[in-house]
Design an enzyme around this catalytic site. Structure first.
Site, PDB file in Angstrom:
ATOM      1  N   ARG A 235       0.822  -1.220   0.000  1.00  0.00           N
ATOM      2  CA  ARG A 235       0.000   0.000   0.000  1.00  0.00           C
ATOM      3  C   ARG A 235       0.853   1.267   0.000  1.00  0.00           C
ATOM      4  O   ARG A 235       0.457   2.294   0.548  1.00  0.00           O
ATOM      5  CB  ARG A 235      -0.971   0.020   1.190  1.00  0.00           C
ATOM      6  CG  ARG A 235      -2.017  -1.070   1.149  1.00  0.00           C
ATOM      7  CD  ARG A 235      -3.013  -0.923   2.290  1.00  0.00           C
ATOM      8  NE  ARG A 235      -3.884  -2.094   2.372  1.00  0.00           N
ATOM      9  CZ  ARG A 235      -4.514  -2.475   3.466  1.00  0.00           C
ATOM     10  NH1 ARG A 235      -4.378  -1.773   4.577  1.00  0.00           N
ATOM     11  NH2 ARG A 235      -5.291  -3.533   3.458  1.00  0.00           N
TER      12      ARG A 235
ATOM     13  N   TYR B 292     -15.077 -12.011   0.299  1.00  0.00           N
ATOM     14  CA  TYR B 292     -15.816 -10.779   0.028  1.00  0.00           C
ATOM     15  C   TYR B 292     -17.020 -11.041  -0.872  1.00  0.00           C
ATOM     16  O   TYR B 292     -18.071 -10.416  -0.716  1.00  0.00           O
ATOM     17  CB  TYR B 292     -14.889  -9.751  -0.622  1.00  0.00           C
ATOM     18  CG  TYR B 292     -13.876  -9.172   0.333  1.00  0.00           C
ATOM     19  CD1 TYR B 292     -14.208  -8.117   1.174  1.00  0.00           C
ATOM     20  CD2 TYR B 292     -12.587  -9.680   0.398  1.00  0.00           C
ATOM     21  CE1 TYR B 292     -13.285  -7.588   2.064  1.00  0.00           C
ATOM     22  CE2 TYR B 292     -11.649  -9.154   1.277  1.00  0.00           C
ATOM     23  CZ  TYR B 292     -12.003  -8.111   2.113  1.00  0.00           C
ATOM     24  OH  TYR B 292     -11.077  -7.596   2.996  1.00  0.00           O
TER      25      TYR B 292
ATOM     26  N   ARG C  26      -3.182   6.696   1.122  1.00  0.00           N
ATOM     27  CA  ARG C  26      -3.731   7.904   1.742  1.00  0.00           C
ATOM     28  C   ARG C  26      -2.768   8.649   2.657  1.00  0.00           C
ATOM     29  O   ARG C  26      -3.039   9.788   3.029  1.00  0.00           O
ATOM     30  CB  ARG C  26      -5.001   7.536   2.516  1.00  0.00           C
ATOM     31  CG  ARG C  26      -6.188   7.209   1.613  1.00  0.00           C
ATOM     32  CD  ARG C  26      -7.373   6.723   2.429  1.00  0.00           C
ATOM     33  NE  ARG C  26      -7.133   5.390   2.972  1.00  0.00           N
ATOM     34  CZ  ARG C  26      -7.917   4.812   3.871  1.00  0.00           C
ATOM     35  NH1 ARG C  26      -8.973   5.453   4.349  1.00  0.00           N
ATOM     36  NH2 ARG C  26      -7.656   3.583   4.298  1.00  0.00           N
TER      37      ARG C  26
ATOM     38  N   ASP D 262      -6.849  -2.893  -7.034  1.00  0.00           N
ATOM     39  CA  ASP D 262      -7.496  -3.493  -5.875  1.00  0.00           C
ATOM     40  C   ASP D 262      -7.759  -4.960  -6.177  1.00  0.00           C
ATOM     41  O   ASP D 262      -8.002  -5.338  -7.332  1.00  0.00           O
ATOM     42  CB  ASP D 262      -8.814  -2.782  -5.560  1.00  0.00           C
ATOM     43  CG  ASP D 262      -9.353  -3.178  -4.192  1.00  0.00           C
ATOM     44  OD1 ASP D 262      -8.931  -2.562  -3.188  1.00  0.00           O
ATOM     45  OD2 ASP D 262     -10.173  -4.113  -4.125  1.00  0.00           O
TER      46      ASP D 262
ATOM     47  N   ARG E 267      -6.824  11.278  -5.793  1.00  0.00           N
ATOM     48  CA  ARG E 267      -8.051  10.586  -5.384  1.00  0.00           C
ATOM     49  C   ARG E 267      -9.241  11.543  -5.426  1.00  0.00           C
ATOM     50  O   ARG E 267     -10.339  11.177  -5.890  1.00  0.00           O
ATOM     51  CB  ARG E 267      -7.861  10.020  -3.969  1.00  0.00           C
ATOM     52  CG  ARG E 267      -9.106   9.462  -3.303  1.00  0.00           C
ATOM     53  CD  ARG E 267      -9.577   8.207  -3.984  1.00  0.00           C
ATOM     54  NE  ARG E 267     -10.701   7.629  -3.285  1.00  0.00           N
ATOM     55  CZ  ARG E 267     -11.967   8.046  -3.405  1.00  0.00           C
ATOM     56  NH1 ARG E 267     -12.255   9.032  -4.216  1.00  0.00           N
ATOM     57  NH2 ARG E 267     -12.926   7.459  -2.730  1.00  0.00           N
TER      58      ARG E 267
END
Length: 350
Positions: A32, A158, A36, A82, A45
């Site tokens: 990652r 998921y 962010r 992702d 973003r």
């Protein structure tokens, strides 16, 4: 594993270590690493408007993948995307809710599975592969480019639950109560994930990583069936078409016995280690067979200071003389101070 062998000077050092060599210096990248905690990422973003647009717009994906390379000079760039791109490209509805994570239309039985595509929607996947090719063109020659996918077990959790859950109970229950459906779901994900990784390698990735982020919730027998065996099949399918493919597996939460079994069964080039792994025991068990990647606790990186210095030093000492890639034991957290990342890199590179 090979010794230091020829110098990696002028080569891609992460790629060099994945080939089994002990590098003259420890290479580094972070899971990652495009994220962010970086203000430049947050700006792109916001421009994209939503997360999936960010993933599927090659201009944006290229830019955010390159940002941590420009800022920190990491030895590898990892494609910004992702793990849920694969189910999305199979026809699953997908959105990302702020502060709540992904939301998917659920796949809970054979009827719902059969309503999905058999292969990946090229209108989505080709945008990702375009980004891979462009990233490779723009990266410094010495920087390794990594692609990735989610492992079938983790992606299936998921798809069954429609979201992340604390222990992935819905998928575990489905594997017990409807094993025929669950096996069919895993099979679909094995085949499509392999095609996806082959596409990334052919587009310019030097290596790929398979993230099994929820491997740690499985009992030993389930770990063999739903984690190890699907990864083994993906590796075999990828190498049938790309024989020299370099593949990293990251089975987060796996025990030492599980890690060892995975290495022996799958033939991966490297294993990623989470921060709970006992490094010396792991090195003794599998360090002669594969490269090792990891495993700084992401919270130590947030703490910084003397705790960070001591952790970096201990990690380097435990892996001295091994084929090792410095990384975190999971993804960097959004609240991580940039100054702490800089301190970690400076400490590692001396």
């Amino acid at each position: 594993m090979n010794g230091q062998g020829k110098s990696e000077a002028g080569e891609r050092i992460v790629k060099h270590v994945l080939d089994g060599h002990v590098a003259a210096r420890t290479p580094i990248w972070m899971m990652r690493q495009a994220g962010r905690y970086l203000p430049e990422y947050r700006a792109v973003r916001e421009q994209a408007g939503d997360f999936l647009t960010l993933c599927y717009t090659p201009d944006h994906a290229v830019e955010v993948t390159l940002q941590p390379i420009r800022r920190f000079g990491f030895d590898a760039a990892i494609l910004f995307s992702d793990i849920l791109v694969v189910p999305h490209a199979l026809g699953v509805d997908l959105s990302f809710e702020a502060g709540e994570g992904p939301r998917l239309s659920r796949t809970t039985n054979l009827t719902e599975l059969n309503a999905l595509r058999d292969d990946l929607d090229p209108s989505r996947i080709e945008r990702v592969l375009e980004a891979v090719g462009r990233i490779r063109e723009e990266l410094p020659r010495e920087t390794t480019l990594l692609g990735f996918c989610g492992a079938p077990w983790t992606v299936a959790t998921y798809m069954v639950a429609g979201r992340g859950t604390p222990d992935q109970g819905p998928a575990r229950l489905a594997s017990l109560t409807d094993p025929a459906f669950f096996q069919a779901l895993i099979d679909r994900l094995v085949d499509t994930s392999a095609r996806y990784l082959i596409g990334q390698l052919k587009a310019g990735a030097d290596a790929v990583q398979i993230f099994d982020s929820w491997a740690g919730v499985l009992d030993p027998e389930s770990f063999r069936r739903w984690s190890i065996e699907p990864i083994r099949r993906i590796v075999a399918l990828v190498r049938a078409e790309v024989p020299d493919a370099r593949i990293i597996a990251f089975p987060k939460g796996a025990t030492l016995a599980g890690l060892t079994e995975l290495v022996l069964a799958t033939g991966v080039n490297a294993v990623g280690l989470d921060w709970t792994v006992e490094r010396r025991d792991t090195r003794r068990a599998v360090g002669g067979r594969v490269a090792l990647q990891g495993n700084l606790d992401p919270l130590v990186l947030i703490a910084g200071g003397a705790a960070l210095d001591a952790a970096v030093d201990a990690l380097v000492e435990d892996f001295r003389g091994a084929a090792h890639i410095f990384n975190l034991g999971h993804g960097i957290r959004p609240e991580t101070p940039i100054a702490h990342v800089e301190r970690m890199i400076a400490r590692l590179r001396g």
